[in-house]
Design an enzyme around this catalytic site. Structure first.
Site, PDB file in Angstrom:
ATOM      1  CG  ASP A  81      -1.729   1.166   1.435  1.00  0.00           C
ATOM      2  OD1 ASP A  81      -1.853   1.951   0.468  1.00  0.00           O
ATOM      3  OD2 ASP A  81      -2.281   1.337   2.550  1.00  0.00           O
ATOM      4  CG  ASN A 106      -2.997   5.277  -1.366  1.00  0.00           C
ATOM      5  OD1 ASN A 106      -2.943   4.141  -0.891  1.00  0.00           O
ATOM      6  ND2 ASN A 106      -4.015   5.689  -2.095  1.00  0.00           N
ATOM      7  CG  ASP A 115      -5.853   3.226   0.404  1.00  0.00           C
ATOM      8  OD1 ASP A 115      -4.972   2.327   0.504  1.00  0.00           O
ATOM      9  OD2 ASP A 115      -6.464   3.443  -0.659  1.00  0.00           O
ATOM     10  CG  ASP A 152      -1.246   1.625  -3.814  1.00  0.00           C
ATOM     11  OD1 ASP A 152      -0.046   1.371  -4.029  1.00  0.00           O
ATOM     12  OD2 ASP A 152      -1.638   2.247  -2.806  1.00  0.00           O
ATOM     13  CG  ASP A 203     -11.520 -14.536 -14.672  1.00  0.00           C
ATOM     14  OD1 ASP A 203     -10.913 -15.136 -13.779  1.00  0.00           O
ATOM     15  OD2 ASP A 203     -12.735 -14.252 -14.609  1.00  0.00           O
ATOM     16  CD  GLU A 230      -9.641 -19.256 -13.823  1.00  0.00           C
ATOM     17  OE1 GLU A 230      -9.700 -19.488 -12.618  1.00  0.00           O
ATOM     18  OE2 GLU A 230     -10.526 -18.599 -14.427  1.00  0.00           O
TER      19      GLU A 230
HETATM   20  C1  BGC Z   1     -11.129 -15.962 -10.766  1.00  0.00           C
HETATM   21  C2  BGC Z   1     -11.943 -15.813  -9.527  1.00  0.00           C
HETATM   22  C3  BGC Z   1     -13.198 -15.066  -9.879  1.00  0.00           C
HETATM   23  C4  BGC Z   1     -13.930 -15.717 -11.053  1.00  0.00           C
HETATM   24  C5  BGC Z   1     -14.951 -14.813 -11.635  1.00  0.00           C
HETATM   25  C6  BGC Z   1     -12.033 -16.863 -11.590  1.00  0.00           C
HETATM   26  O1  BGC Z   1     -11.666 -17.885 -12.156  1.00  0.00           O
HETATM   27  O2  BGC Z   1      -9.871 -16.517 -10.582  1.00  0.00           O
HETATM   28  O3  BGC Z   1     -11.242 -15.198  -8.493  1.00  0.00           O
HETATM   29  O4  BGC Z   1     -14.047 -15.040  -8.778  1.00  0.00           O
HETATM   30  O5  BGC Z   1     -13.053 -16.058 -12.090  1.00  0.00           O
HETATM   31  O6  BGC Z   1     -14.357 -13.804 -12.378  1.00  0.00           O
END
Ligand code: BGC
Length: 560
Positions: A20, A22, A24, A28, A199, A256
């Site tokens: 972090d 800043n 908070d 970041d 993702d 993924e």
């Molecule tokens: C990410 C998760 C996320 C999901 C929805 C996944 O495979 O690694 O952290 O909750 O996709 O985006």
């Protein structure tokens, strides 16, 4: 042709927990910039940043409301550009987490789609109507409940969400959606990022939305076959990556594919029209796992069981991944990520914590493939103890607060802390000051107790951190990046393999158990190991390995 990512060694940075700058309480991008030297010195060459786009943060950034801006909580575009430039100057590549299956419900497309069935953006999402007061099917969301949520002011009209109801799925059947997502990705490729982690891409095609999934339950069920790995995923993916590779032919696409088995991973990494669909696949099935016996608490409250490595199945699994992928790519080598409990909590032997972690890392990362190290793993961090149900940021867990009697809550929280992903997302402990050098402010995730820190481990030549540095130095060599992989026969609970390149051989012997073991050695004169953990001794033609010990020797070609 060799690409930069043939040698990728990846470090996963969870930006809200790393540093972090800043004060908070939330990590970041400037914080990441401040720690680039640390990342570089670890011996990795690539950073994967979890999502930093503008987001209401319902799912810590995986709910994107603007793909073209950085969430002010993390910084701004100038800081992002600075991060990319400074990483590049250090020889580090940057991968962004690209969320393409869904947006936030606050995204202007969805906000517009909500306004009227005639909205130009209505068809950007997946809508179905019913007249019986029930959702169109019985499919369950990954985050609990149905995948369908009713339109707030149009009874009988439902939109589809595989994850949280504030994360509506995009309709990839719609060519405008495909084009729009390509535009977003192009924007980032032009900004200079070196790759994208796609993702949840295996879900962008859905099956028949009115077909129930067979089940005896009245509750919605997670119906993977209806929305994972369907043929159109490849069609959509192909178009997407081909457009991006026109801008940067060396763009690294790390998909993924949580439920991908080796065959699917091979399918997703095969070349189509001269370039791979994905360059590598992160599967959650990369390691064979076995549920531990349920604890009483888990039984009573239907909690997730802890898992450990299935050592009996490990040799076969290693060979299968290595062999099936050999024609298209290499396996992704990792123990955990932000969606899982930490490696040290799941796989380490509590009686030999550090030594078991070092030996496990030797066993996995020296195989052929790209390691991904989840930040803090290099310190041997375990899951932290969370002391409030709300801290888990999970609706199913939050509901337990009212169900579990007060006297039992602490046992349930302890158990959950061992198995839940949020307990693996703690802030990085840099030093031993009150907030461990992460921030001057109370960190976003309050945890019980202190953790081992970078500063402490820097001082100890035998620390997990210093071991990871040595291990990754070895991994960076041509032999361990490119050498052929061969698993050798070895006793139960040991993994022994060679890497071979141009007549040079790396022999890796690891004992993954709490018992001493003798491994027979090829007829060779082995010198001192290049890297070792614990105790080993060569007698006649055997290597004696003490519990959780390992050794890596360099030698010449031999017949095994
Ligand atoms: C990410 C998760 C996320 C999901 C929805 C996944 O495979 O690694 O952290 O909750 O996709 O985006």
């Amino acid at each position: 042709m060799t690409k930069w990512y043939d040698n990728a060694i990846i470090y996963q940075v969870y930006p809200r927990s790393f540093q972090d700058s800043n004060n908070d309480g939330l990590g970041d991008l400037r914080g990441v910039i401040q720690r680039l030297d640390y990342i570089k010195a670890l011996g990795v060459n690539t950073i994967w940043l979890n999502p930093v786009f503008t987001s209401p943060q319902v799912d810590n950034g995986y709910d994107v409301s603007n793909y073209y801006t950085i969430d002010p909580k993390f910084g701004d575009m100038a800081t992002m550009t600075e991060l990319i430039d400074k990483a590049h100057a250090l020889g580090l590549h940057v991968l962004l987490d690209f969320v393409l299956n869904h947006t936030s419900d606050k995204h202007p497309w969805f906000q517009d789609a909500l306004k009227s069935p005639n909205s130009l953006f209505r068809d950007y999402y997946i809508w179905e109507k019913t007249t019986n007061g029930l959702p169109p099917d019985n499919w369950g969301s990954f985050f609990g409940g149905s995948v369908w949520a009713e339109h707030p002011s149009e009874p009988g009209s439902y939109y589809f969400h595989l994850f949280d109801q504030h994360m509506p799925d995009l309709n990839w059947k719609n060519p405008e959606v495909r084009e729009a997502m390509i535009e977003v990705a192009k924007f980032w490729v032009e900004k200079g990022v070196d790759g994208l982690r796609l993702d949840a891409f295996i879900h962008i095609a859905k099956g028949n939305l009115h077909q129930n999934y067979p089940t005896d339950s009245d509750e919605p069920v997670v119906a993977e076959p209806m929305f994972a790995n369907l043929p159109n995923v490849v069609t959509y993916l192909q178009e997407f990556v081909q457009e991006l590779r026109k801008i940067n032919p060396n763009l690294y696409i790390l998909g993924e594919g949580a439920s991908a088995d080796p065959n699917l991973a091979a399918l997703y990494t095969r070349p189509v029209a001269g370039s791979a669909l994905c360059d590598a696949i992160v599967s959650f099935r990369n390691l064979p796992k076995q549920a531990r016996p349920q604890t009483k608490v888990e039984q009573q409250w239907h909690l997730r069981q802890q898992e450990k490595l299935d050592l009996a199945a490990l040799p076969d699994s290693i060979v299968t991944w290595q062999t099936v992928l050999a024609q298209t790519t290499e396996p992704v080598l990792y123990f955990s990520n932000h969606d899982m409990p930490r490696m040290a909590t799941v796989y380490a032997d509590p009686e030999a914590q550090e030594q078991s972690l070092k030996t496990l890392a030797t066993m996995l990362y020296l195989q052929k493939g790209a390691p991904i190290i989840y930040y803090g793993e290099e310190l041997g961090l375990t899951n932290v103890e969370l002391t409030r149900f709300a801290a888990f940021q999970d609706n199913t867990v939050a509901a337990l607060k009212d169900q579990v009697p007060a006297a039992e809550q602490s046992a349930v929280l302890k158990d959950l802390s061992q198995t839940h992903k949020t307990a693996a997302r703690q802030v990085m402990p840099w030093d031993d000051t009150p907030n461990q050098g992460f921030s001057k402010h109370e960190p976003w995730l309050r945890v019980k107790g202190k953790q081992t820190s970078v500063a402490e481990q820097e001082q100890d030549s035998d620390s997990v951190l210093n071991f990871y540095r040595s291990l990754l130095r070895l991994k960076q060599t041509a032999l361990f990046m490119k050498g052929d992989f061969c698993l050798l026969n070895s006793p139960a609970k040991t993994i022994v393999f060679t890497r071979e390149l141009n007549g040079k051989v790396g022999l890796v012997l690891t004992n993954l158990s709490a018992q001493s073991v003798a491994v027979s050695l090829p007829d060779l004169s082995l010198g001192k190991p290049e890297l070792a953990v614990g105790h080993w001794q060569i007698t006649d033609s055997e290597l004696q390995l003490a519990p959780w010990s390992s050794a890596v020797f360099m030698t010449e070609h031999f017949d095994n």
